[in-house]
Scaffold this motif. Structure first.
Motif, PDB file in Angstrom:
ATOM      1  N   PRO A 151      17.793  73.457 115.125  1.00  0.00           N
ATOM      2  CA  PRO A 151      16.616  73.043 114.356  1.00  0.00           C
ATOM      3  C   PRO A 151      16.137  74.118 113.382  1.00  0.00           C
ATOM      4  N   SER A 152      15.487  73.655 112.339  1.00  0.00           N
ATOM      5  CA  SER A 152      14.820  74.551 111.392  1.00  0.00           C
ATOM      6  C   SER A 152      13.473  74.986 111.960  1.00  0.00           C
ATOM      7  N   LYS A 205      13.585  63.746 104.046  1.00  0.00           N
ATOM      8  CA  LYS A 205      14.676  64.712 104.150  1.00  0.00           C
ATOM      9  C   LYS A 205      14.747  65.395 105.519  1.00  0.00           C
ATOM     10  N   TRP A 206      13.702  65.294 106.316  1.00  0.00           N
ATOM     11  CA  TRP A 206      13.679  65.904 107.648  1.00  0.00           C
ATOM     12  C   TRP A 206      14.271  64.962 108.688  1.00  0.00           C
ATOM     13  N   THR A 207      15.087  65.510 109.575  1.00  0.00           N
ATOM     14  CA  THR A 207      15.543  64.779 110.751  1.00  0.00           C
ATOM     15  C   THR A 207      14.778  65.337 111.948  1.00  0.00           C
ATOM     16  N   SER A 208      14.772  64.579 113.039  1.00  0.00           N
ATOM     17  CA  SER A 208      13.986  65.035 114.185  1.00  0.00           C
ATOM     18  C   SER A 208      14.566  64.561 115.502  1.00  0.00           C
ATOM     19  N   SER A 209      14.157  65.246 116.557  1.00  0.00           N
ATOM     20  CA  SER A 209      14.495  64.855 117.919  1.00  0.00           C
ATOM     21  C   SER A 209      13.305  65.175 118.803  1.00  0.00           C
ATOM     22  N   PRO A 212      16.712  69.763 106.735  1.00  0.00           N
ATOM     23  CA  PRO A 212      15.969  70.443 107.798  1.00  0.00           C
ATOM     24  C   PRO A 212      15.779  69.522 109.014  1.00  0.00           C
ATOM     25  N   HIS A 213      15.807  70.120 110.184  1.00  0.00           N
ATOM     26  CA  HIS A 213      15.650  69.377 111.435  1.00  0.00           C
ATOM     27  C   HIS A 213      14.537  70.002 112.269  1.00  0.00           C
ATOM     28  N   ILE A 214      13.741  69.162 112.903  1.00  0.00           N
ATOM     29  CA  ILE A 214      12.681  69.636 113.796  1.00  0.00           C
ATOM     30  C   ILE A 214      12.881  69.035 115.179  1.00  0.00           C
ATOM     31  N   THR A 215      12.690  69.857 116.180  1.00  0.00           N
ATOM     32  CA  THR A 215      12.731  69.391 117.558  1.00  0.00           C
ATOM     33  C   THR A 215      11.317  69.431 118.109  1.00  0.00           C
ATOM     34  N   PHE A 216      10.844  68.288 118.601  1.00  0.00           N
ATOM     35  CA  PHE A 216       9.519  68.177 119.209  1.00  0.00           C
ATOM     36  C   PHE A 216       9.671  68.320 120.722  1.00  0.00           C
ATOM     37  N   ALA A 260       5.890  63.234 114.003  1.00  0.00           N
ATOM     38  CA  ALA A 260       7.234  62.800 113.613  1.00  0.00           C
ATOM     39  C   ALA A 260       7.147  61.659 112.599  1.00  0.00           C
ATOM     40  N   GLY A 261       6.147  60.799 112.738  1.00  0.00           N
ATOM     41  CA  GLY A 261       5.954  59.708 111.792  1.00  0.00           C
ATOM     42  C   GLY A 261       5.550  60.189 110.409  1.00  0.00           C
TER      43      GLY A 261
END
Length: 189
Positions: A78-79, A54-58, A2-6, A48-49
């Motif tokens: 993103p998820s 398992k999560w990636t982020s941007s 899963p990926h999250i975009t902030f 993000a910290g």
């Protein structure tokens, strides 16, 4: 994975020209507004910290070009997209959130305005975080993975964490925009 975009919507909306019409001048207000908008959103970087491994982020700052920002976010697939906004920029945040949702990507909105006006914010996103996001963040991520985001997460109802991790300042490294900060702010960057 899963990926999250902030996406932070920070800074001040400076309309010096409008104030001049009323006979008011505020020397340096536009420059101060630009300086404030350059400061990173530590709340999102702290979230993000807290991400499980398992999560990636941007981290994608809003620079006024919503179309380019939307394209960047969509390319990341993103998820989840997490937006934080102040009242001065909430309309831009709502607009971006609505655009992202048309592509089936869930959006969670938090920040001072969402905390003060959660019913309003809920009209433009899948989920609203009220209060300190850190206290409910792991539940938000878990619910996202289960495709079961709740309409509202409130830190006022459950606060179990008392210390927060260090903000993920490394997410700022991709930012290539020129920093136009007064000398006293440069040491912070």
């Amino acid at each position: 994975m899963p990926h999250i975009t902030f996406v932070p919507f920070t800074g001040l909306r400076v309309r010096e020209e409008g104030l001049r019409e009323y006979g008011m001048t505020l020397p340096g207000l536009a420059e101060r507004g630009r300086a404030v908008s350059e400061l990173p959103a530590l709340g999102l970087l702290t979230l993000a910290g807290m991400l499980p491994e398992k999560w990636t982020s941007s981290y994608r700052s809003h620079t006024g070009n919503s179309e380019g920002l939307l394209e960047q976010i969509l390319q990341e697939q993103p998820s989840l997209v997490a937006i934080s906004a102040l009242t001065a920029s909430i309309e831009d945040a709502y607009r971006l959130s609505s655009q992202i949702r048309t592509f089936g990507i869930p959006v969670v909105i938090g920040g001072l305005h969402a905390t003060a006006c959660p019913n309003e914010a809920s009209q433009f996103c899948d989920s609203v975080v009220v209060g300190e996001g850190e206290a409910v963040w792991l539940q938000v991520l878990s619910d996202c993975e289960a495709n079961a985001l709740q309409p509202t997460y409130s830190s006022f109802e459950s606060s179990t964490i008392t210390t927060w991790p260090a903000p993920r300042l490394n997410l700022l490294q991709h930012q290539k925009k020129q920093r136009h900060l007064p000398g006293k702010w440069r040491c912070l960057m």
